[in-house]
Design a protein around this motif. Structure first.
Motif, mmCIF file in Angstrom:
data_model
loop_
_atom_site.group_PDB
_atom_site.id
_atom_site.type_symbol
_atom_site.label_atom_id
_atom_site.label_comp_id
_atom_site.label_asym_id
_atom_site.label_seq_id
_atom_site.Cartn_x
_atom_site.Cartn_y
_atom_site.Cartn_z
ATOM 1 N N THR A 74 0.721 -2.066 0.428
ATOM 2 C CA THR A 74 0.236 0.025 0.285
ATOM 3 C C THR A 74 1.107 1.112 -0.435
ATOM 4 O OG1 THR A 74 -1.684 -0.871 1.228
ATOM 5 C CG2 THR A 74 -1.754 1.544 1.349
ATOM 6 N N TYR A 75 2.330 1.107 1.057
ATOM 7 C CA TYR A 75 2.726 2.118 0.755
ATOM 8 C C TYR A 75 3.278 2.942 0.181
ATOM 9 C CZ TYR A 75 1.996 3.084 5.712
ATOM 10 O OH TYR A 75 1.568 3.027 7.175
ATOM 11 N N VAL A 76 4.420 1.472 -1.013
ATOM 12 C CA VAL A 76 4.700 1.454 -2.415
ATOM 13 C C VAL A 76 3.845 2.357 -3.456
ATOM 14 C CG1 VAL A 76 5.751 0.607 -4.181
ATOM 15 C CG2 VAL A 76 6.102 0.280 -1.903
ATOM 16 N N LYS A 77 2.508 1.720 -3.161
ATOM 17 C CA LYS A 77 1.001 1.791 -4.277
ATOM 18 C C LYS A 77 1.280 4.275 -3.807
ATOM 19 C CE LYS A 77 -3.665 1.852 -5.603
ATOM 20 N NZ LYS A 77 -4.677 1.281 -5.257
ATOM 21 N N HIS A 78 0.790 4.219 -2.799
ATOM 22 C CA HIS A 78 0.664 5.625 -2.498
ATOM 23 C C HIS A 78 2.210 6.676 -3.076
ATOM 24 C CE1 HIS A 78 -2.338 4.889 0.688
ATOM 25 N NE2 HIS A 78 -2.097 4.083 -0.940
ATOM 26 N N LEU A 79 3.586 6.348 -3.004
ATOM 27 C CA LEU A 79 4.547 6.371 -2.811
ATOM 28 C C LEU A 79 4.636 6.547 -4.054
ATOM 29 C CD1 LEU A 79 7.213 7.983 -2.269
ATOM 30 C CD2 LEU A 79 8.249 5.623 -2.009
ATOM 31 N N ASP A 80 4.294 6.103 -5.698
ATOM 32 C CA ASP A 80 4.330 6.219 -7.193
ATOM 33 C C ASP A 80 3.245 7.312 -7.376
ATOM 34 O OD1 ASP A 80 5.047 5.168 -9.204
ATOM 35 O OD2 ASP A 80 3.082 4.234 -9.482
ATOM 36 N N ALA A 81 2.645 7.115 -6.574
ATOM 37 C CA ALA A 81 1.206 8.623 -7.084
ATOM 38 C C ALA A 81 1.888 9.511 -6.347
ATOM 39 C CB ALA A 81 -0.194 8.309 -6.228
ATOM 40 N N VAL A 82 2.586 9.507 -5.798
ATOM 41 C CA VAL A 82 2.992 11.148 -5.101
ATOM 42 C C VAL A 82 4.714 11.475 -5.763
ATOM 43 C CG1 VAL A 82 4.888 12.401 -3.238
ATOM 44 C CG2 VAL A 82 2.454 10.360 -3.089
ATOM 45 N N VAL A 83 5.365 10.396 -6.572
ATOM 46 C CA VAL A 83 6.057 10.166 -7.384
ATOM 47 C C VAL A 83 6.003 11.136 -8.944
ATOM 48 C CG1 VAL A 83 8.191 9.462 -9.061
ATOM 49 C CG2 VAL A 83 7.826 9.262 -6.383
ATOM 50 N N ALA A 84 4.472 9.789 -9.246
ATOM 51 C CA ALA A 84 4.166 10.479 -10.944
ATOM 52 C C ALA A 84 3.612 12.075 -10.540
ATOM 53 C CB ALA A 84 2.950 9.633 -10.788
ATOM 54 N N ALA A 85 2.965 12.194 -9.825
ATOM 55 C CA ALA A 85 2.264 13.675 -9.450
ATOM 56 C C ALA A 85 3.357 14.372 -9.785
ATOM 57 C CB ALA A 85 1.481 13.999 -8.002
ATOM 58 N N PHE A 86 4.746 14.789 -9.469
ATOM 59 C CA PHE A 86 6.111 16.030 -9.814
ATOM 60 C C PHE A 86 7.416 15.140 -10.653
ATOM 61 C CE2 PHE A 86 4.306 16.268 -5.331
ATOM 62 C CZ PHE A 86 4.143 17.397 -5.440
ATOM 63 N N ALA A 87 6.580 13.968 -11.663
ATOM 64 C CA ALA A 87 7.551 13.514 -12.915
ATOM 65 C C ALA A 87 7.760 14.364 -13.758
ATOM 66 C CB ALA A 87 7.549 12.162 -12.833
ATOM 67 N N ASP A 88 7.508 15.754 -13.928
ATOM 68 C CA ASP A 88 7.557 16.187 -14.972
ATOM 69 C C ASP A 88 8.936 16.919 -15.013
ATOM 70 O OD1 ASP A 88 6.510 17.767 -12.843
ATOM 71 O OD2 ASP A 88 6.601 19.841 -14.401
ATOM 72 N N GLU A 89 9.882 17.346 -13.887
ATOM 73 C CA GLU A 89 11.235 16.355 -13.599
ATOM 74 C C GLU A 89 11.901 15.084 -13.161
ATOM 75 O OE1 GLU A 89 12.290 19.704 -11.735
ATOM 76 O OE2 GLU A 89 10.690 21.578 -12.747
ATOM 77 N N PRO A 90 12.615 15.035 -13.033
ATOM 78 C CA PRO A 90 13.696 13.862 -12.072
ATOM 79 C C PRO A 90 13.573 14.073 -10.542
ATOM 80 C CG PRO A 90 15.019 14.889 -14.120
ATOM 81 C CD PRO A 90 14.049 15.823 -14.216
ATOM 82 N N VAL A 91 12.844 12.680 -10.249
ATOM 83 C CA VAL A 91 12.934 12.558 -8.628
ATOM 84 C C VAL A 91 13.584 12.238 -8.468
ATOM 85 C CG1 VAL A 91 10.800 12.563 -6.920
ATOM 86 C CG2 VAL A 91 10.722 13.708 -9.069
ATOM 87 N N PHE A 92 14.269 12.710 -7.083
ATOM 88 C CA PHE A 92 14.636 11.302 -6.016
ATOM 89 C C PHE A 92 14.164 10.800 -5.081
ATOM 90 C CE2 PHE A 92 18.205 13.738 -8.306
ATOM 91 C CZ PHE A 92 19.263 13.089 -7.903
ATOM 92 N N VAL A 93 13.911 9.968 -4.175
ATOM 93 C CA VAL A 93 13.356 9.538 -3.083
ATOM 94 C C VAL A 93 14.645 9.495 -1.949
ATOM 95 C CG1 VAL A 93 11.547 7.671 -1.924
ATOM 96 C CG2 VAL A 93 11.449 8.339 -4.525
ATOM 97 N N LEU A 94 13.716 9.688 -0.764
ATOM 98 C CA LEU A 94 14.718 9.936 -0.123
ATOM 99 C C LEU A 94 13.580 9.236 1.418
ATOM 100 C CD1 LEU A 94 16.336 12.246 2.503
ATOM 101 C CD2 LEU A 94 14.418 11.394 3.708
ATOM 102 N N GLY A 95 14.207 8.443 1.954
ATOM 103 C CA GLY A 95 13.240 7.400 2.481
ATOM 104 C C GLY A 95 13.768 7.342 4.105
ATOM 105 N N HIS A 96 13.157 7.672 5.570
ATOM 106 C CA HIS A 96 13.991 7.697 6.491
ATOM 107 C C HIS A 96 13.186 5.916 7.731
ATOM 108 C CE1 HIS A 96 14.144 9.238 10.902
ATOM 109 N NE2 HIS A 96 15.167 9.357 11.035
ATOM 110 N N GLY A 97 14.192 5.454 7.947
ATOM 111 C CA GLY A 97 13.586 4.067 8.585
ATOM 112 C C GLY A 97 12.300 3.640 7.900
ATOM 113 N N HIS A 98 11.137 3.629 8.478
ATOM 114 C CA HIS A 98 10.293 2.827 7.784
ATOM 115 C C HIS A 98 9.629 3.172 6.452
ATOM 116 C CE1 HIS A 98 5.742 3.131 6.537
ATOM 117 N NE2 HIS A 98 6.249 1.842 6.280
ATOM 118 N N GLY A 99 10.403 4.694 6.478
ATOM 119 C CA GLY A 99 10.197 5.665 5.031
ATOM 120 C C GLY A 99 11.218 4.714 4.439
ATOM 121 N N GLY A 100 12.292 4.180 4.493
ATOM 122 C CA GLY A 100 13.560 3.827 3.306
ATOM 123 C C GLY A 100 12.852 2.336 3.338
#
Length: 286
Positions: A74-100
């Motif tokens: 579920t979290y991966v699906k949600h992260l994918d939606a967030v990245v896609a919303a900002f993906a008109d430019e290259p996107v890095f992802v930083l995950g802390h703890g569980h976010g990692g």
């Protein structure tokens, strides 16, 4: 710059807080269930557009239906939606703890969506004893009420100081963050154990691993294990930090982040450096 954004997944709203300028970096907080504000990185915002996610079930984001689970998929699906919303430019992802955990899983499933990956105070394994301890920390004063945000937040504030390297010595700096931290216990109650060690060698995107030398959960040994599985990744250890190097060593943290994203943006992707044994304060090449 400050912009508030909402990403929708069907009827579920996910709130994102967009601050700064420069390369885009989506930051996923720890927990599961922690509010995004503790992860704010003002110094990183000087050189990056930081996109802080409020995961489902926290803050002003929507909650899952009672029959749904806050699991890794579920979290991966949600992260994918967030990245896609900002993906008109290259996107890095930083995950802390569980976010990692979420970030690693996302990089395995959607590598082409990412410019690069920052794994911060995290590891490849969440075993049953670790999760049991986390749930006990959040629930022991809640009488089993998965909606008791205030009780869970109070418990988290009690245990959080031990995750800093020098909390008592620097209490005036860190106490405001600890006193303001909030968490929602239901996501933690739903989370299950997992082990990504056999899969993470397949991560192909440029990766940076960040760890505090005094982090007793995901410290140098976890960083070394990640690096052993991804030998082209970079590693930075923060010798005066526990789990919160973005606060404990904010200037250096921002500098390491900027150096990594700048090199990747200029086509200097990962390259093999020294082996996985690293010393506090050292930055390995990538």
């Amino acid at each position: 710059m400050y912009v508030g954004s909402e990403v929708r997944i069907g009827d579920l709203p996910l709130v994102c807080h967009v601050r700064g300028r420069g390369p885009r970096c989506v930051a996923h907080p720890a927990g599961p269930g922690m509010h995004w504000e503790y992860l704010r990185m003002p110094l990183a915002e000087r050189d990056h557009t930081m996109i802080y996610v409020e995961p489902a079930g926290t803050g002003d984001s929507g909650s899952l239906p009672a029959d749904a689970r806050y699991d890794l998929d579920t979290y991966v699906k949600h992260l994918d939606a967030v990245v896609a919303a900002f993906a008109d430019e290259p996107v890095f992802v930083l995950g802390h703890g569980h976010g990692g955990f979420v970030a690693q899983s996302y990089a395995l499933t959607r590598p082409r969506a990412l410019a690069g990956l920052i794994l911060y105070a995290t590891g490849a394994v969440a075993d049953a004893p670790m999760l049991a301890q986390a749930r006990w920390n959040l629930h022991r004063d809640t009488d089993g009420d998965a909606g008791d945000v205030e009780a869970a937040s109070r418990r988290l504030r009690e245990v959080l100081p031990s995750h800093f390297a020098h909390y008592e010595r620097r209490r005036p700096e860190f106490a405001p963050l600890v006193d303001a931290v909030r968490c929602w216990p239901r996501p933690a109650a739903d989370f299950a154990a997992f082990d990504l060690r056999e899969r993470i060698p397949s991560i192909s995107v440029p990766t940076m691993i960040l760890a505090g030398a005094h982090d007793f959960v995901f410290g140098p040994s976890s960083a070394a294990a990640l690096r052993a599985a991804m030998p082209s990744a970079g590693v930075a250890l923060f010798e005066n930090s526990g789990r919160f190097a973005h606060v404990e060593e904010a200037e250096r943290f921002a500098s390491v982040l900027m150096e990594f994203t700048r090199r990747v943006a200029h086509g200097g992707g990962p390259r093999h450096g020294p082996g996985p044994s690293v010393a506090a304060g050292e930055v390995l090449d990538w």
